[in-house]
Write an enzyme that holds these catalytic residues in place. Structure first.
Site, short mmCIF file in Angstrom:
data_model
loop_
_atom_site.label_atom_id
_atom_site.label_comp_id
_atom_site.label_asym_id
_atom_site.label_seq_id
_atom_site.Cartn_x
_atom_site.Cartn_y
_atom_site.Cartn_z
N ASP A 173 0.88 -1.15 0.00
CA ASP A 173 0.00 0.00 0.00
C ASP A 173 0.93 1.22 0.00
O ASP A 173 2.10 1.09 0.35
CB ASP A 173 -0.84 -0.08 1.27
CG ASP A 173 -1.47 1.23 1.64
OD1 ASP A 173 -2.21 1.75 0.81
OD2 ASP A 173 -1.22 1.71 2.76
N ASP A 175 -1.43 -0.64 6.00
CA ASP A 175 -1.59 -0.06 7.33
C ASP A 175 -3.01 0.37 7.65
O ASP A 175 -3.37 0.48 8.80
CB ASP A 175 -0.70 1.18 7.45
CG ASP A 175 -1.20 2.30 6.57
OD1 ASP A 175 -1.53 2.02 5.40
OD2 ASP A 175 -1.29 3.44 7.03
P1 ADP Z 1 -3.69 4.39 0.31
O1 ADP Z 1 -4.23 3.23 -0.41
O2 ADP Z 1 -2.57 5.05 -0.46
O3 ADP Z 1 -3.32 4.13 1.71
P2 ADP Z 1 -6.37 5.37 0.87
O4 ADP Z 1 -7.13 4.30 0.13
O5 ADP Z 1 -6.37 5.34 2.34
O6 ADP Z 1 -4.87 5.50 0.31
O7 ADP Z 1 -6.97 6.74 0.39
C1 ADP Z 1 -7.10 7.00 -0.99
C2 ADP Z 1 -7.45 8.44 -1.24
O8 ADP Z 1 -8.75 8.74 -0.71
C3 ADP Z 1 -6.53 9.40 -0.58
O9 ADP Z 1 -5.41 9.68 -1.37
C4 ADP Z 1 -7.42 10.65 -0.44
O10 ADP Z 1 -7.44 11.36 -1.64
C5 ADP Z 1 -8.77 10.04 -0.20
N1 ADP Z 1 -9.08 9.96 1.24
C6 ADP Z 1 -9.25 8.83 1.96
N2 ADP Z 1 -9.56 9.12 3.23
C7 ADP Z 1 -9.56 10.46 3.31
C8 ADP Z 1 -9.79 11.38 4.38
N3 ADP Z 1 -10.07 10.96 5.63
N4 ADP Z 1 -9.71 12.69 4.11
C9 ADP Z 1 -9.43 13.12 2.87
N5 ADP Z 1 -9.20 12.31 1.84
C10 ADP Z 1 -9.26 11.01 2.04
MG MG Z 2 -2.63 3.24 3.68
#
Ligand code: ADP
Ligand code: MG
Length: 627
Positions: A327, A520
């Site tokens: 991730d 994570d």
């Molecule tokens: P990763 O897979 O890289 O860990 P996530 O799936 O957690 O990323 O999040 C993907 C995208 O969704 C983030 O890059 C952001 O644009 C948006 N996002 C997710 N959760 C939030 C939040 N709590 N506040 C703002 N944007 C969010």
């Molecule tokens: Mg993550």
């Protein structure tokens, strides 16, 4: 050595000493028989007892039974031949006990290293009452209370430092020997030892939710997951013992009967002796002991390096990993964003940040933490209601009665808000909307962890073919990380369910081999469960991820993935060596015994020897500092 082990040691010495006068031919026969008998009983009484108990419970085919039949048989043979050759019967018991003692010391040693880890359990927490320190049970401390941790004490609960600076020894949690300097505002995790200064800590959760409790639970459950190799042994034993007993019986009866039918003397005692030798040789102690011990040592060694593996079956899978999927946010990158710029907002910077912080006040996503930090002031959570978090999108909630949303373009589209693309192509963009109107975007950026580059290189070096990144973040930010870390592939803009789809697709490709997913976030939990091995970040990672994972890295260092694979490979190599070695020697001895080329002495030496070597070899799995 424990008391019990010392007792066995004394019995071994006494029994061996009694054998010396028993062998003096100048003594009258009855005296020698008494000495032999005493020596035999001193060393073997508990085995005899176990064997008879086994017979009473109709579970006859264990090793105590084998030892008892073999030794009593040897004594009976000597009596029939009116000889005083009783050394062998005693020696069988004697060497068996030496082997058992050795093994129990070895097992104790590897248990010791696991309990060194168990030593992270804090006994008390200090709270201040009317100016005096009171020690209370960590379980009684409410979340949000203030506790004091004095130098030299273990931190009993997770929390944030209110006052004081110190350095923490985190080695029992992470294997990292360098102390970590902490000061006001830093988070501390339970189980670390406070080394230098007095700390006032505000707890962030109850004891059950603390890092320490979670680790202890993981370790306690680890040995209940059996790997295929271990199951192999228990299945093997179920077939092996009856086969061997049948073989011994056949060896004792068939050749003499055939000989008698052919008109030759039956030589009963020769064949019974061979059958008894066969029984002693057959005892699969080395195998039965060294395999679980090898896994146990591997788990213990890994945990000393800050890698918690939830079961020995995962060691087996880890050793075969050929594809590692990461991730991005919080795993390869630090997950600590900095606000770089605010664009296109009709609102004041302060106002926008306040909205952002409020709407994110209930989220555990790294983005939300950074926004709250950028705002920097106390938040009145009562201003926020109806919070909805959309995994891989963002959050929306009612703030002061207004509908506020923060998230990526996908969220904006979903809410029907006309957004502006950000002109800059680095970093992550958080778009904001208030009551359905666009309120600008906040450009934040995250950086790659200093250890990520080395982590990817280490994986390549240990033969992992495919290193892939899956992220919910937008393409520009993802692509930058991919180039920087030279990853084989990267897929961005994924919803949590898309991550599962990608992993499923990779799993169905036969070239993938075993697949490990490292993540994570809450949104990673489904993939962690789906992958062959799920690896979670322990310190920053969400509870859901830690729960769903099979392996937890205590210090969030992606470099530990390669290390875990190497530890697993070493452990599996050792286990395999032991299986092959023990079975080969056993088979050889069984054949020699049946042919009458190996007597009981040789059998005992072979058995104890193999066991000692196998146990020593298994213990090697614990030493993984430099694998
Ligand atoms: P990763 O897979 O890289 O860990 P996530 O799936 O957690 O990323 O999040 C993907 C995208 O969704 C983030 O890059 C952001 O644009 C948006 N996002 C997710 N959760 C939030 C939040 N709590 N506040 C703002 N944007 C969010
Ligand atoms: Mg993550």
């Amino acid at each position: 050595m424990t008391k019990k082990q010392k007792k066995v040691l004394y019995r071994i010495l006494i029994s061996a000493l009694l054998l010396i006068p028993a062998n003096l031919t100048v003594l009258p026969g009855p005296v020698r028989i008494l000495l032999y008998g005493a020596s035999y009983l001193v060393i073997g009484y508990d085995i005899l007892k176990k064997a008879f108990k086994g017979i009473k419970n109709r579970r006859v085919l264990d090793e105590s039974f084998l030892m008892t039949v073999a030794t009593l048989g040897a004594i009976a043979l000597a009596a029939l031949e009116r000889s005083l050759e009783l050394n062998e019967a005693v020696a069988v018991m004697l060497f068996y006990q030496i082997g058992e003692l050795f093994q129990s010391v070895a097992v104790g040693k590897s248990r010791g290293s696991i309990s060194a880890l168990m030593d992270i359990r804090p006994d008390y927490a200090n709270i201040e009452e009317n100016g005096a320190l009171v020690r209370v049970d960590p379980e009684e401390v409410e979340p949000g209370s203030e506790i004091l941790v004095q130098p030299g004490e273990k931190i009993p609960l997770d929390g944030v430092i209110l006052e004081g600076t110190s350095s923490l020894n985190t080695s029992s949690l992470t294997g990292e020997s360098l102390p970590r300097d902490v000061t006001v505002g830093d988070g501390v995790i339970s189980g670390c030892v406070n080394m230098t200064g007095l700390l006032r800590v505000k707890t962030t959760g109850s004891f059950e939710e603390s890092t320490v409790s979670k680790i202890l639970e993981l370790v306690e459950n680890a040995s209940s997951h059996k790997s295929r190799s271990e199951n192999f042994i228990s299945r093997f034993a179920r077939i092996y013992t009856p086969v061997v007993c049948g073989g011994a019986l056949g060896l004792a009866l068939l050749p003499p009967i055939v000989r008698m039918l052919m008109g030759m003397p039956g030589d009963w005692s020769v064949w019974i002796y061979r059958a008894l030798t066969f029984l002693v040789i057959s005892c699969p102690c080395a195998l039965v002991i060294s395999i679980p011990l090898g896994f146990f040592a591997g788990l213990g060694g890994a945990s000393r390096e800050g890698i918690l593996i939830k079961g020995s079956n995962y060691l087996e899978t880890l050793s075969q990993v050929h594809t590692v999927v990461f991730d991005k946010t919080g795993t390869l990158t630090q997950g600590v964003f900095e606000v770089r710029d605010i664009h296109r907002s009709p609102l004041e910077r302060e106002q926008l940040l306040e909205y952002a912080a409020l709407v994110e006040s209930a989220s555990s996503h790294p983005i939300s933490k950074s926004l709250r930090e950028a705002h920097g002031k106390r938040l009145d959570r009562s201003r926020v209601a109806e919070v909805t978090e959309i995994g891989g999108g963002g959050v929306h909630a009612k703030v002061d009665g207004k509908t506020v949303a923060a998230g990526n373009t996908r969220l904006m589209e979903q809410l029907g808000v006309a957004y502006h693309e950000c002109p800059e192509d680095t970093g992550t963009v958080v778009h904001m909307a208030v009551d359905g109107d666009y309120a600008g975007h906040i450009l934040i950026s995250d950086c790659v962890k200093p250890t990520s580059q080395a982590a990817v290189e280490a994986l390549k070096r240990c033969g992992v073919k495919n290193v892939v990144m899956l992220t919910g973040d937008q393409e520009t930010a993802a692509e930058q990380v991919r180039r920087e870390l030279k990853l084989d592939a990267c897929h961005s803009g994924l919803l949590p369910a898309d991550k599962v789809t990608w992993v499923d697709q990779m799993l169905s490709d036969p070239d993938t081999g075993k697949l490990a997913f490292v993540g994570d976030g809450v949104n990673d939990a489904p993939v962690l469960a789906r992958a062959d091995v799920g690896i979670a970040m322990g310190a920053m990672g969400s509870d859901a991820a830690i729960e769903a994972a099979d392996v937890v890295l205590m210090d969030d260092d992606p470099g530990k993935v390669a290390k875990a694979i190497r530890i697993a490979r070493k452990c599996m190599r050792i286990v395999r060596e032991n299986i092959v070695f023990a079975l080969a020697v056993k088979l050889l001895c069984l054949i020699l015994g049946a042919l009458g080329l190996a007597g009981m002495w040789a059998a005992i030496f072979a058995d104890v020897g193999v066991m000692v070597l196998a146990v020593l070899n298994a213990i090697r799995a614990m030493y993984v500092k430099n694998v």
